[in-house]
Write a protein that holds these residues in place. Structure first.
Motif, PDB file in Angstrom:
ATOM      1  N   TRP A 132      51.182  39.221   4.323  1.00  0.00           N
ATOM      2  CA  TRP A 132      51.785  40.352   5.043  1.00  0.00           C
ATOM      3  C   TRP A 132      53.199  39.989   5.489  1.00  0.00           C
ATOM      4  O   TRP A 132      54.120  40.785   5.347  1.00  0.00           O
ATOM      5  N   GLN A 133      53.348  38.790   6.036  1.00  0.00           N
ATOM      6  CA  GLN A 133      54.668  38.375   6.495  1.00  0.00           C
ATOM      7  C   GLN A 133      55.651  38.280   5.341  1.00  0.00           C
ATOM      8  O   GLN A 133      56.789  38.741   5.440  1.00  0.00           O
ATOM      9  N   ARG A 134      55.216  37.685   4.220  1.00  0.00           N
ATOM     10  CA  ARG A 134      56.105  37.557   3.060  1.00  0.00           C
ATOM     11  C   ARG A 134      56.524  38.927   2.536  1.00  0.00           C
ATOM     12  O   ARG A 134      57.700  39.156   2.214  1.00  0.00           O
ATOM     13  N   GLN A 135      55.582  39.835   2.443  1.00  0.00           N
ATOM     14  CA  GLN A 135      55.890  41.171   1.956  1.00  0.00           C
ATOM     15  C   GLN A 135      56.834  41.894   2.912  1.00  0.00           C
ATOM     16  O   GLN A 135      57.796  42.559   2.478  1.00  0.00           O
ATOM     17  N   TYR A 136      56.582  41.756   4.211  1.00  0.00           N
ATOM     18  CA  TYR A 136      57.475  42.399   5.191  1.00  0.00           C
ATOM     19  C   TYR A 136      58.890  41.837   5.077  1.00  0.00           C
ATOM     20  O   TYR A 136      59.871  42.594   5.074  1.00  0.00           O
ATOM     21  N   GLN A 137      58.998  40.520   5.006  1.00  0.00           N
ATOM     22  CA  GLN A 137      60.325  39.896   4.945  1.00  0.00           C
ATOM     23  C   GLN A 137      61.097  40.357   3.713  1.00  0.00           C
ATOM     24  O   GLN A 137      62.304  40.599   3.781  1.00  0.00           O
ATOM     25  N   GLU A 138      60.416  40.494   2.595  1.00  0.00           N
ATOM     26  CA  GLU A 138      61.080  40.927   1.365  1.00  0.00           C
ATOM     27  C   GLU A 138      61.503  42.390   1.444  1.00  0.00           C
ATOM     28  O   GLU A 138      62.652  42.740   1.156  1.00  0.00           O
ATOM     29  N   LEU A 139      60.588  43.253   1.851  1.00  0.00           N
ATOM     30  CA  LEU A 139      60.860  44.691   1.837  1.00  0.00           C
ATOM     31  C   LEU A 139      61.811  45.125   2.946  1.00  0.00           C
ATOM     32  O   LEU A 139      62.572  46.081   2.776  1.00  0.00           O
ATOM     33  N   SER A 140      61.776  44.426   4.073  1.00  0.00           N
ATOM     34  CA  SER A 140      62.641  44.819   5.191  1.00  0.00           C
ATOM     35  C   SER A 140      64.113  44.524   4.918  1.00  0.00           C
ATOM     36  O   SER A 140      64.987  45.001   5.641  1.00  0.00           O
ATOM     37  N   LYS A 141      64.395  43.751   3.873  1.00  0.00           N
ATOM     38  CA  LYS A 141      65.789  43.525   3.495  1.00  0.00           C
ATOM     39  C   LYS A 141      66.399  44.768   2.857  1.00  0.00           C
ATOM     40  O   LYS A 141      67.620  44.932   2.816  1.00  0.00           O
ATOM     41  N   THR A 142      65.531  45.652   2.349  1.00  0.00           N
ATOM     42  CA  THR A 142      65.988  46.844   1.635  1.00  0.00           C
ATOM     43  C   THR A 142      65.701  48.131   2.388  1.00  0.00           C
ATOM     44  O   THR A 142      66.513  49.066   2.353  1.00  0.00           O
ATOM     45  N   TYR A 143      64.563  48.170   3.088  1.00  0.00           N
ATOM     46  CA  TYR A 143      64.108  49.422   3.685  1.00  0.00           C
ATOM     47  C   TYR A 143      64.045  49.340   5.208  1.00  0.00           C
ATOM     48  O   TYR A 143      63.811  48.277   5.785  1.00  0.00           O
ATOM     49  N   ASN A 144      64.220  50.485   5.846  1.00  0.00           N
ATOM     50  CA  ASN A 144      64.229  50.549   7.306  1.00  0.00           C
ATOM     51  C   ASN A 144      62.833  50.539   7.917  1.00  0.00           C
ATOM     52  O   ASN A 144      62.646  50.106   9.045  1.00  0.00           O
ATOM     53  N   CYS A 145      61.864  51.033   7.173  1.00  0.00           N
ATOM     54  CA  CYS A 145      60.518  51.212   7.718  1.00  0.00           C
ATOM     55  C   CYS A 145      59.506  50.625   6.738  1.00  0.00           C
ATOM     56  O   CYS A 145      59.450  51.030   5.579  1.00  0.00           O
ATOM     57  N   VAL A 146      58.712  49.657   7.188  1.00  0.00           N
ATOM     58  CA  VAL A 146      57.701  49.017   6.343  1.00  0.00           C
ATOM     59  C   VAL A 146      56.331  49.214   6.987  1.00  0.00           C
ATOM     60  O   VAL A 146      56.097  48.742   8.101  1.00  0.00           O
ATOM     61  N   HIS A 147      55.456  49.918   6.287  1.00  0.00           N
ATOM     62  CA  HIS A 147      54.097  50.167   6.789  1.00  0.00           C
ATOM     63  C   HIS A 147      53.096  49.304   6.037  1.00  0.00           C
ATOM     64  O   HIS A 147      52.975  49.394   4.818  1.00  0.00           O
ATOM     65  N   ILE A 148      52.378  48.467   6.772  1.00  0.00           N
ATOM     66  CA  ILE A 148      51.301  47.643   6.230  1.00  0.00           C
ATOM     67  C   ILE A 148      50.003  48.203   6.789  1.00  0.00           C
ATOM     68  O   ILE A 148      49.833  48.266   8.011  1.00  0.00           O
ATOM     69  N   PHE A 149      49.079  48.619   5.910  1.00  0.00           N
ATOM     70  CA  PHE A 149      47.878  49.286   6.421  1.00  0.00           C
ATOM     71  C   PHE A 149      46.697  49.097   5.486  1.00  0.00           C
ATOM     72  O   PHE A 149      46.833  48.628   4.351  1.00  0.00           O
ATOM     73  N   GLU A 150      45.513  49.449   5.992  1.00  0.00           N
ATOM     74  CA  GLU A 150      44.276  49.385   5.217  1.00  0.00           C
ATOM     75  C   GLU A 150      43.421  50.602   5.517  1.00  0.00           C
ATOM     76  O   GLU A 150      43.223  50.953   6.686  1.00  0.00           O
ATOM     77  N   ASN A 151      42.913  51.257   4.486  1.00  0.00           N
ATOM     78  CA  ASN A 151      41.871  52.271   4.615  1.00  0.00           C
ATOM     79  C   ASN A 151      40.578  51.638   4.128  1.00  0.00           C
ATOM     80  O   ASN A 151      40.467  51.294   2.949  1.00  0.00           O
ATOM     81  N   LYS A 152      39.633  51.453   5.032  1.00  0.00           N
ATOM     82  CA  LYS A 152      38.392  50.768   4.680  1.00  0.00           C
ATOM     83  C   LYS A 152      37.237  51.762   4.655  1.00  0.00           C
ATOM     84  O   LYS A 152      36.996  52.454   5.642  1.00  0.00           O
ATOM     85  N   GLY A 153      36.527  51.839   3.536  1.00  0.00           N
ATOM     86  CA  GLY A 153      35.335  52.673   3.446  1.00  0.00           C
ATOM     87  C   GLY A 153      35.590  53.998   2.752  1.00  0.00           C
ATOM     88  O   GLY A 153      36.681  54.570   2.829  1.00  0.00           O
ATOM     89  N   GLU A 154      34.557  54.495   2.082  1.00  0.00           N
ATOM     90  CA  GLU A 154      34.665  55.751   1.348  1.00  0.00           C
ATOM     91  C   GLU A 154      35.012  56.920   2.253  1.00  0.00           C
ATOM     92  O   GLU A 154      35.759  57.813   1.862  1.00  0.00           O
ATOM     93  N   ILE A 155      34.471  56.927   3.475  1.00  0.00           N
ATOM     94  CA  ILE A 155      34.715  58.076   4.353  1.00  0.00           C
ATOM     95  C   ILE A 155      36.154  58.110   4.853  1.00  0.00           C
ATOM     96  O   ILE A 155      36.586  59.100   5.433  1.00  0.00           O
ATOM     97  N   MET A 156      36.903  57.033   4.598  1.00  0.00           N
ATOM     98  CA  MET A 156      38.330  57.021   4.929  1.00  0.00           C
ATOM     99  C   MET A 156      39.176  57.290   3.691  1.00  0.00           C
ATOM    100  O   MET A 156      40.390  57.094   3.703  1.00  0.00           O
ATOM    101  N   GLY A 157      38.519  57.733   2.618  1.00  0.00           N
ATOM    102  CA  GLY A 157      39.253  58.085   1.412  1.00  0.00           C
ATOM    103  C   GLY A 157      39.595  56.904   0.526  1.00  0.00           C
ATOM    104  O   GLY A 157      40.434  57.038  -0.379  1.00  0.00           O
TER     105      GLY A 157
END
Length: 344
Positions: A132-157
């Protein structure tokens, strides 16, 4: 403070929105009785799964034989890189649109098809946190907003049972981050202190809603929780984004995530569904002293593994309403074992 036994409203300081609490509708102690859900036994590896190591995805690309985490560009990303900055044509004042530029990635937590965060060791979760940290560090160099998230379970789509999360990064500030940024900045301007830091101190004094705490992290059912077993995971050190986390902070986070997700599964002895996501400080603001890295967990399950809370009717047209108070939810989560029920 509002009487815990009468109908009252609680305000979320991060959004400015209210939740209606109706404890009289659930005024007897609840033991957390469970129903037996339909249990789908998953293998370690599934040859038709597009996320398993070595398998071919829909676009024809083949996953490497990864042994820890694996990140790739989402084959069906909701946001794509848009290099055309051409403004939209003039429109009536009530119609507004902007070109969105960004990218979406998928992150497999583990090569094992049947291993959720709750079933991973702290060492395995630490690999997730570091990615997560590596991905944030890479993407935040280019983009203003970085969302890291998880949808767990079928009822969450969640369309793929292989445990995974997503990372969406874009130029614009999402509505939730924009709102939180404004609320946090207003609080800092008025009080000269950080809202979430002050909230940590408040909850430590109250003690009734804290689920877990270590040197770097606090897990709490927030006073304003809208979902039945909603929790807030707050960094206790002065970190405004994943970029600020030390090695010790990441070890502490892996411990907090393991304990929280195991407790979730143990509430109803099931693969407990939720949507969770991290809020980092936006990259396009100069002063970030009002920010503190935190994650929201929004689980929909209410009374069993198969009964969920629906935000309908009054919740959609008025404001969220809950019967189980945040304090009652915290007691249930605190009482849940830290040993996963499948290992018990």
């Amino acid at each position: 403070m509002s009487d815990q036994h009468t109908t009252h409203r609680r305000k979320n300081p991060l959004s400015g929105k209210w939740v209606l609490v109706s404890p009289h509708r659930n005024n007897r102690p609840w033991s957390g009785a469970t129903e037996t859900p339909s249990i789908q036994s998953l293998p370690d590896y599934e040859q038709t799964c597009p996320l398993c190591p070595g398998n071919t995805r829909a676009n024809g690309e083949q996953n490497p034989s990864y042994s820890a985490t694996h990140v790739f560009n989402n084959d069906f990303g909701a946001i794509i890189e848009n290099l055309d900055p051409t403004p939209t044509s003039p429109a009536p004042h009530f119609i507004e649109q902007h070109v969105t530029n960004g990218e979406c990635r998928v992150m497999c937590f583990s090569p094992n098809h049947n291993q959720t965060l709750a079933q991973m060791s702290k060492v395995q979760i630490l690999a997730v946190v570091k990615e997560w940290q590596r991905q944030y560090q890479e993407l935040s160099k280019t983009y203003n907003c970085v969302h890291i998230f998880e949808n767990k379970g079928e009822i969450m789509g969640c369309s793929q049972p292989h445990p995974h999360g997503q990372i969406w990064a874009h130029d614009h500030l999402s509505s939730e981050v924009e709102t939180e940024n404004a609320r946090l900045a207003d609080y800092y301007a008025e009080h000269g202190s950080n809202l979430l830091a002050d909230y940590i101190s408040f909850e430590q004094q109250q003690a009734s809603r804290i689920i877990f705490e270590n040197e770097s992290w606090l897990v709490v059912v927030p006073y304003w929780a809208a979902w039945p077993f909603e929790t807030l995971l707050i960094c206790k050190v002065e970190a405004v984004s994943f970029d600020d986390l030390s090695e010790a902070d990441m070890h502490g986070l892996s411990e907090a995530l393991q304990i929280l997700t195991v407790k979730y599964d143990n509430v109803f002895n099931c693969n407990f569904a939720y949507s969770m996501g991290w809020h980092n400080a936006p990259n396009n603001i100069e002063n970030k002293q009002h920010w503190r890295l935190h994650a929201h967990f929004y689980p929909p399950l209410l009374r069993s593994a198969s009964i969920k809370k629906h935000m309908v009717g009054y919740e959609m047209l008025g404001e969220p309403q809950r019967d189980l108070t945040p304090e009652q939810a915290a007691e249930i989560l605190k009482a849940a074992s830290t040993t996963h029920y499948l290992r018990g």
